[in-house]
Design a protein around this motif. Structure first.
Motif, PDB file in Angstrom:
ATOM      1  N   GLY A  51       0.799  -1.222   0.000  1.00  0.00           N
ATOM      2  CA  GLY A  51       0.000   0.000   0.000  1.00  0.00           C
ATOM      3  C   GLY A  51       0.829   1.268   0.000  1.00  0.00           C
ATOM      4  O   GLY A  51       0.284   2.364  -0.194  1.00  0.00           O
ATOM      5  N   GLY A  52       2.141   1.138   0.199  1.00  0.00           N
ATOM      6  CA  GLY A  52       3.009   2.306   0.232  1.00  0.00           C
ATOM      7  C   GLY A  52       3.267   2.861  -1.160  1.00  0.00           C
ATOM      8  O   GLY A  52       3.380   2.116  -2.124  1.00  0.00           O
ATOM      9  N   GLU A  53       3.351   4.183  -1.259  1.00  0.00           N
ATOM     10  CA  GLU A  53       3.628   4.835  -2.537  1.00  0.00           C
ATOM     11  C   GLU A  53       5.127   5.090  -2.677  1.00  0.00           C
ATOM     12  O   GLU A  53       5.796   5.413  -1.695  1.00  0.00           O
ATOM     13  N   VAL A  54       5.626   4.916  -3.914  1.00  0.00           N
ATOM     14  CA  VAL A  54       7.059   5.088  -4.168  1.00  0.00           C
ATOM     15  C   VAL A  54       7.270   5.917  -5.427  1.00  0.00           C
ATOM     16  O   VAL A  54       6.415   5.955  -6.318  1.00  0.00           O
ATOM     17  N   GLN A  55       8.413   6.576  -5.483  1.00  0.00           N
ATOM     18  CA  GLN A  55       8.877   7.213  -6.695  1.00  0.00           C
ATOM     19  C   GLN A  55       9.941   6.334  -7.334  1.00  0.00           C
ATOM     20  O   GLN A  55      10.497   5.458  -6.682  1.00  0.00           O
ATOM     21  N   ALA A  56      10.230   6.574  -8.598  1.00  0.00           N
ATOM     22  CA  ALA A  56      11.315   5.842  -9.254  1.00  0.00           C
ATOM     23  C   ALA A  56      12.625   6.220  -8.572  1.00  0.00           C
ATOM     24  O   ALA A  56      13.015   7.379  -8.553  1.00  0.00           O
ATOM     25  N   GLY A  57      13.294   5.234  -7.991  1.00  0.00           N
ATOM     26  CA  GLY A  57      14.525   5.476  -7.258  1.00  0.00           C
ATOM     27  C   GLY A  57      14.383   5.365  -5.761  1.00  0.00           C
ATOM     28  O   GLY A  57      15.397   5.367  -5.042  1.00  0.00           O
ATOM     29  N   ASP A  58      13.146   5.253  -5.250  1.00  0.00           N
ATOM     30  CA  ASP A  58      12.942   5.068  -3.806  1.00  0.00           C
ATOM     31  C   ASP A  58      13.355   3.657  -3.398  1.00  0.00           C
ATOM     32  O   ASP A  58      13.081   2.677  -4.108  1.00  0.00           O
ATOM     33  N   THR A  59      13.975   3.534  -2.229  1.00  0.00           N
ATOM     34  CA  THR A  59      14.396   2.228  -1.726  1.00  0.00           C
ATOM     35  C   THR A  59      13.189   1.384  -1.351  1.00  0.00           C
ATOM     36  O   THR A  59      12.313   1.831  -0.606  1.00  0.00           O
ATOM     37  N   ILE A  60      13.151   0.153  -1.870  1.00  0.00           N
ATOM     38  CA  ILE A  60      12.084  -0.787  -1.535  1.00  0.00           C
ATOM     39  C   ILE A  60      12.548  -1.755  -0.458  1.00  0.00           C
ATOM     40  O   ILE A  60      11.838  -2.037   0.496  1.00  0.00           O
ATOM     41  N   PHE A  61      13.764  -2.269  -0.620  1.00  0.00           N
ATOM     42  CA  PHE A  61      14.356  -3.122   0.412  1.00  0.00           C
ATOM     43  C   PHE A  61      15.864  -3.013   0.338  1.00  0.00           C
ATOM     44  O   PHE A  61      16.427  -2.481  -0.627  1.00  0.00           O
ATOM     45  N   SER A  63      19.727  -5.142   1.698  1.00  0.00           N
ATOM     46  CA  SER A  63      20.286  -6.433   2.075  1.00  0.00           C
ATOM     47  C   SER A  63      20.364  -6.535   3.602  1.00  0.00           C
ATOM     48  O   SER A  63      20.888  -5.635   4.268  1.00  0.00           O
ATOM     49  N   LYS A  64      19.872  -7.621   4.126  1.00  0.00           N
ATOM     50  CA  LYS A  64      19.889  -7.827   5.579  1.00  0.00           C
ATOM     51  C   LYS A  64      21.317  -7.911   6.111  1.00  0.00           C
ATOM     52  O   LYS A  64      21.594  -7.499   7.233  1.00  0.00           O
ATOM     53  N   ASN A  65      22.236  -8.437   5.293  1.00  0.00           N
ATOM     54  CA  ASN A  65      23.623  -8.601   5.718  1.00  0.00           C
ATOM     55  C   ASN A  65      24.469  -7.353   5.498  1.00  0.00           C
ATOM     56  O   ASN A  65      25.561  -7.240   6.069  1.00  0.00           O
ATOM     57  N   ASN A  66      23.986  -6.432   4.662  1.00  0.00           N
ATOM     58  CA  ASN A  66      24.716  -5.197   4.399  1.00  0.00           C
ATOM     59  C   ASN A  66      23.705  -4.113   4.053  1.00  0.00           C
ATOM     60  O   ASN A  66      23.235  -4.033   2.925  1.00  0.00           O
ATOM     61  N   GLU A  67      23.376  -3.276   5.003  1.00  0.00           N
ATOM     62  CA  GLU A  67      22.330  -2.275   4.823  1.00  0.00           C
ATOM     63  C   GLU A  67      22.682  -1.228   3.782  1.00  0.00           C
ATOM     64  O   GLU A  67      21.818  -0.471   3.330  1.00  0.00           O
ATOM     65  N   LEU A  68      23.949  -1.154   3.386  1.00  0.00           N
ATOM     66  CA  LEU A  68      24.350  -0.181   2.375  1.00  0.00           C
ATOM     67  C   LEU A  68      23.853  -0.551   0.981  1.00  0.00           C
ATOM     68  O   LEU A  68      23.666   0.320   0.130  1.00  0.00           O
ATOM     69  N   ILE A  69      23.632  -1.851   0.744  1.00  0.00           N
ATOM     70  CA  ILE A  69      23.195  -2.315  -0.578  1.00  0.00           C
ATOM     71  C   ILE A  69      21.676  -2.215  -0.657  1.00  0.00           C
ATOM     72  O   ILE A  69      20.947  -2.982  -0.027  1.00  0.00           O
ATOM     73  N   LYS A  70      21.216  -1.242  -1.440  1.00  0.00           N
ATOM     74  CA  LYS A  70      19.785  -0.953  -1.529  1.00  0.00           C
ATOM     75  C   LYS A  70      19.241  -1.345  -2.899  1.00  0.00           C
ATOM     76  O   LYS A  70      19.963  -1.317  -3.903  1.00  0.00           O
ATOM     77  N   PHE A  71      17.958  -1.654  -2.921  1.00  0.00           N
ATOM     78  CA  PHE A  71      17.262  -2.019  -4.148  1.00  0.00           C
ATOM     79  C   PHE A  71      16.060  -1.096  -4.285  1.00  0.00           C
ATOM     80  O   PHE A  71      15.241  -1.000  -3.366  1.00  0.00           O
ATOM     81  N   VAL A  72      15.975  -0.422  -5.427  1.00  0.00           N
ATOM     82  CA  VAL A  72      15.014   0.669  -5.567  1.00  0.00           C
ATOM     83  C   VAL A  72      13.938   0.346  -6.594  1.00  0.00           C
ATOM     84  O   VAL A  72      14.064  -0.587  -7.393  1.00  0.00           O
ATOM     85  N   SER A  73      12.901   1.163  -6.577  1.00  0.00           N
ATOM     86  CA  SER A  73      11.786   0.981  -7.495  1.00  0.00           C
ATOM     87  C   SER A  73      12.154   1.479  -8.885  1.00  0.00           C
ATOM     88  O   SER A  73      12.703   2.574  -9.034  1.00  0.00           O
ATOM     89  N   PRO A  74      11.836   0.712  -9.939  1.00  0.00           N
ATOM     90  CA  PRO A  74      12.121   1.161 -11.310  1.00  0.00           C
ATOM     91  C   PRO A  74      11.128   2.207 -11.817  1.00  0.00           C
ATOM     92  O   PRO A  74      11.392   2.862 -12.829  1.00  0.00           O
ATOM     93  N   VAL A  75       9.989   2.336 -11.132  1.00  0.00           N
ATOM     94  CA  VAL A  75       8.937   3.266 -11.555  1.00  0.00           C
ATOM     95  C   VAL A  75       8.303   3.900 -10.323  1.00  0.00           C
ATOM     96  O   VAL A  75       8.564   3.494  -9.186  1.00  0.00           O
ATOM     97  N   SER A  76       7.444   4.883 -10.549  1.00  0.00           N
ATOM     98  CA  SER A  76       6.645   5.442  -9.461  1.00  0.00           C
ATOM     99  C   SER A  76       5.281   4.768  -9.463  1.00  0.00           C
ATOM    100  O   SER A  76       4.743   4.429 -10.525  1.00  0.00           O
ATOM    101  N   GLY A  77       4.747   4.555  -8.275  1.00  0.00           N
ATOM    102  CA  GLY A  77       3.455   3.881  -8.170  1.00  0.00           C
ATOM    103  C   GLY A  77       3.185   3.430  -6.754  1.00  0.00           C
ATOM    104  O   GLY A  77       3.702   4.010  -5.788  1.00  0.00           O
ATOM    105  N   THR A  78       2.409   2.361  -6.638  1.00  0.00           N
ATOM    106  CA  THR A  78       2.012   1.825  -5.324  1.00  0.00           C
ATOM    107  C   THR A  78       2.456   0.380  -5.203  1.00  0.00           C
ATOM    108  O   THR A  78       2.202  -0.435  -6.099  1.00  0.00           O
ATOM    109  N   LEU A  79       3.130   0.057  -4.121  1.00  0.00           N
ATOM    110  CA  LEU A  79       3.524  -1.328  -3.873  1.00  0.00           C
ATOM    111  C   LEU A  79       2.272  -2.095  -3.438  1.00  0.00           C
ATOM    112  O   LEU A  79       1.765  -1.887  -2.336  1.00  0.00           O
TER     113      LEU A  79
END
Length: 450
Positions: A51-61, A63-79
């Motif tokens: 239900g959360g809204e994101v922009q393209a480039g917002d962090t979605i999750f 890595s549990k073992n390394n918080e520096l490694i982020k994975f972002v949304s390719p588009v803007s929309g609603t998860l």
């Protein structure tokens, strides 16, 4: 200055259905998906809830073992959905896209003026770090270690592969920005392998060492080029990155936006009008699959090329690292006495009952049938004929199967990735899953040696 690399061992598999050099924009995908399983050995820790809204480039999750490694949304929309499997492992994250993208602004960064720390921080913050892979282990690069060199293969020799020269046309500014930035992250060189017979946009860039590569597949594999330029020894690390990912990194540095655009080659004998499409990471495959049309709705849809790709549903989504979607006939039929009659419509490295060697330029309409069952591992010498790396493929596979870490180290396991064994798997008379065997071996080394 160009340094030529000529590969002699290998096998070029010519298939029908090569994508025509025309580029169209795929219809806007309604949903986009990210699969954490594509990021090997990464355990996701969610930042955005359903239900959360994101922009393209917002962090979605991250890595549990390394918080520096982020994975972002390719588009803007609603998860809209977080799918979970056994033990509540996250299998897929679905985003319902807006009609137009709103981008998170990371701010531009001059790669010439910025230092290594600033460039690294920007790549981590923006979600571009997962594009950088490392060897050994063929995983996302360790943020704490510096590579001895960085390798980029700017062409692919795989069957029905994406023509990188065509896909990167007009992206010279982004490519230059990316390689300039990457050159500051290593004390070594940024090595770029280009097709000797092509016209690569990367040829002539500054801050790189160009290598003109020729020969049969797997000449285009980055692992082949690493082996010929600067092999990986114990204790050494190299990074690899795909050329289309360079464009995303370059645009991020120049504009401050994470633009997850992809140029996809839709190819295969089951596609009516195979050609190139401009789309985005994680888009619905159906948006361009049915735009070109299929000869058979029951064909095998592959996220990737026919040697290393993964089977998906026609309603599935484009992979994070993929730049080609292939559709070939499903091999679910059986031939009566197929083992005991001359074969003219199949390709083989053997001359026993097959005649493909008489027509070296013939293109084939191959299906997914393995033409045999899983059987005992036998020594035939055929692997060495298609394996150009300076290693012993049969011995390495057996060392992985028996989990002999010392032997794996001695044979050069630090340098390889599963894709380097795709051809040996194709020609294997024993029908052994070579790529999975190597993947399991690398995982064991990572766990036991690190």
């Amino acid at each position: 200055m160009s340094k030529d690399i000529k590969i002699k061992k290998g096998l070029t598999i010519k298939l029908k259905g090569e994508a025509e050099k025309t580029l169209s924009s795929a219809p806007r995908s309604r949903t986009f998906a990210i699969r954490p399983s594509e990021f090997h050995l990464i355990t996701p820790k969610m930042v955005v809830r359903e239900g959360g809204e994101v922009q393209a480039g917002d962090t979605i999750f991250y890595s549990k073992n390394n918080e520096l490694i982020k994975f972002v949304s390719p588009v803007s929309g609603t998860l809209t959905k977080i799918e979970r499997g056994a033990k509540r492992v996250i299998t897929e994250i679905t985003i319902e896209a807006d009609s137009q993208d709103a981008f998170k602004d990371f701010g531009s960064l001059d790669p010439k003026a910025a230092n290594a720390e600033a460039i690294k921080a920007r790549l981590l913050e923006s979600g571009c770090w997962p594009f950088i892979m490392q060897r050994p282990y063929a995983v996302i690069a360790d943020t704490e270690q510096e590579p001895k060199a960085i390798f980029i293969s700017a062409f692919s020799s795989a069957p029905l592969a994406n023509d990188v020269d065509f896909s990167l046309r007009g992206k010279e500014a982004e490519l230059q920005a990316a390689v300039t930035a990457l050159s500051k992250l290593t004390k070594g060189q940024v090595h770029v392998g280009i097709d000797k017979n092509g016209n690569s946009p990367l040829n002539g860039l500054k801050d790189v060492s160009i290598h003109a590569v020729s020969g049969p597949h797997p000449a285009g594999n980055v692992g082949t080029q690493i082996n010929k330029i600067s092999p990986v020894n114990k204790g050494e690390i190299v990074w690899t990155i795909a050329p289309q990912d360079l464009v995303i990194i370059g645009e991020l540095l120049l504009t401050g936006k994470f633009n997850a655009e992809r140029v996809i080659a839709l190819s295969g004998s089951e596609v009516k009008a195979p050609k190139y499409y401009r789309t985005r990471i994680g888009s619905e495959v159906a948006t361009f699959l049915y735009d070109s049309g299929l000869n058979d709705e029951d064909g095998r849809v592959i996220n990737g090329d026919v040697l290393t790709g993964r089977k998906i549903s026609p309603k599935g989504h484009l992979g994070f690292y993929n730049n080609v979607v292939t559709v070939i006939p499903e091999g679910d039929d059986y031939e009566l006495f197929g083992w005991n009659k001359p074969v003219f419509n199949k390709m083989s490295t053997s001359r026993a009952l097959t005649f493909s060697w008489l027509s070296p330029n013939k293109k084939y309409d191959l299906n997914t049938n393995t033409n045999g069952e899983h059987r005992a591992f036998v020594v035939t010498g055929v692997y060495e004929e298609v394996f150009p790396l300076d290693m012993y493929p049969m011995q390495m596979l057996k060392a992985c199967m028996v989990k002999d870490l010392d032997e794996m180290e001695a044979l050069g396991m630090y340098e390889v990735a599963p894709e380097d064994f795709a051809l040996t798997e194709f020609v294997c008379v024993s029908k052994q899953p070579h790529q999975q065997i190597i993947r399991n071996g690398l995982d064991l080394m990572y766990k036991e040696i690190g």
